[in-house]
Design an enzyme around this catalytic site. Sequence first.
Site, short mmCIF file in Angstrom:
data_model
loop_
_atom_site.label_atom_id
_atom_site.label_comp_id
_atom_site.label_asym_id
_atom_site.label_seq_id
_atom_site.Cartn_x
_atom_site.Cartn_y
_atom_site.Cartn_z
CG ASP A 148 -1.84 0.96 1.58
OD1 ASP A 148 -1.93 2.00 0.28
OD2 ASP A 148 -3.24 1.19 2.23
CG ASP A 177 -3.77 4.05 -2.90
OD1 ASP A 177 -3.15 3.62 -2.16
OD2 ASP A 177 -4.80 3.96 -2.16
#
Length: 493
Positions: free
Chosen positions: A132, A337
């Site tokens: 992440d 992202d």
Amino acid sequence: MADAAPLLRGAVVISLPDRHHDDEDGRQAADDAGSRRGRTLRRRAAVSLMVLAAFALAGHCYSPEVAARLFGEERKWSDGGAASFLLPLYPKKAGGVKAAAAEGSTAVLPQRQYYTSINIGNPARPYFLDIDTGTDLTWIQCDAPCANCTKGPHPLYKPAEENMVHPRDSLCQELQGNQNYCDTCKQCEYEIAYADRSSSAGVLARDNMRLMAADGGRENLDVVFGCAYDQQGKLLDSPASTDGVLGLSNGAISLPTQLANQGIISNVFGHCITADPRSSGYMFLGDDYVPRWGMTWVPIRNGPENVYSTEVQKVNYGGQELNVRRQAGKLTQVIFDSGSSYTYFPREIYRSLIASLEDVSPGFVQDESDQTLPFCMKPNFPVRSVDDVKELFKPLQLQFRKRWFVIPRTFTISPESYLTISDKGNVCLGVLDGTEIGHSSTIIIGDASVSGKLVVYDNDKNQIGWVQSDCTRPHKESRVPSFLSSALRSQLL
């Protein structure tokens, strides 16, 4: 017996040249040699200038580090050099999460996130962590004891008392900011909230993390991470295929920054996700696997959220420009992202894209009964895979400011990376309305859009880069292309 060789008789005559002529010939030879040397030096200087110009054109500089690489002098840790580490990437099992659709109904979005395997503790035990780039903190589910934990693939991490991080630790204060929860406490508490309204709470721990170095060896590293004992929301979805999250933002507590601050790696990392969601990929920490040539680089915008964002000038569907909002002279923000499965556009760009797709063929009709994704189209012929329809669609292109005002910089999302085929055989759009998750004016680039690309996050130079790749095997890159290396060797040695 063979005949004997005849005896040779003769004289050797040595002739001495005239001294005057010898001097003239010597001077002439010296002049010729000097002229040749001058031409050689000028030629070498010209070639060297051309080579260095090529370096400048590519955005690189000839430095002592490059020279050391050229002439076989590798960096050493004792000389202030850095290591690099390789980690495998695996696709998560097929599944889905519920999300609000554009028309207010509920769509089940198939997940396409990726995770890696990292060994933590002493003795080291494996844990599967979602990668992440939008999260600061690395955390794993923890028996501290655990109040709300889902059943993961591995047993819960059990911390020892000496592993607890004190509230006065600099990383604790960095994570908590101005919220000092407890001056008298002996451990640092945290809570993280995510965009999907899920959350994770726990305490910070410090323990060994074992990573595989680029040379094949393994290193035990001292890192701080979250010992998570209270998960809420979608983090409790079961069955879970991971044990936690690998935080890769540019925050001080993220894993790359921690290792860089210890002088172990350059503050650079990258990931490469194969175009086939059933296949694996890889990621790396450090800069040894960063291609020195062929990359497209854009600057990272500095901001308080520690996310990897930049600004885009145009968004095109093929040659057609979609609307890009400009408010008070500001361009649309783009966030890379890896924690997001899909890409999100601001509503006006999203609707412009849908209008463009509806014109793709009169044989495609929107099927609102298909809840796979918010926008699905039913074709008038059978479709088994994206390969059957990709030629009917055009690539999405995010155009950034040109480098030096002349070199274009474009991030291209192919139809294979933004389309998916539902169980009904419909063609569904893997780009969603960002307003539904609170991003009304921001583009979010998720996993699906970076497939088939090596993406690099360079926090040392404050830039993001990408290049097309099959992502099947990492290559330790030379600092310079072979032809430039050979040219510099021949001209400078």
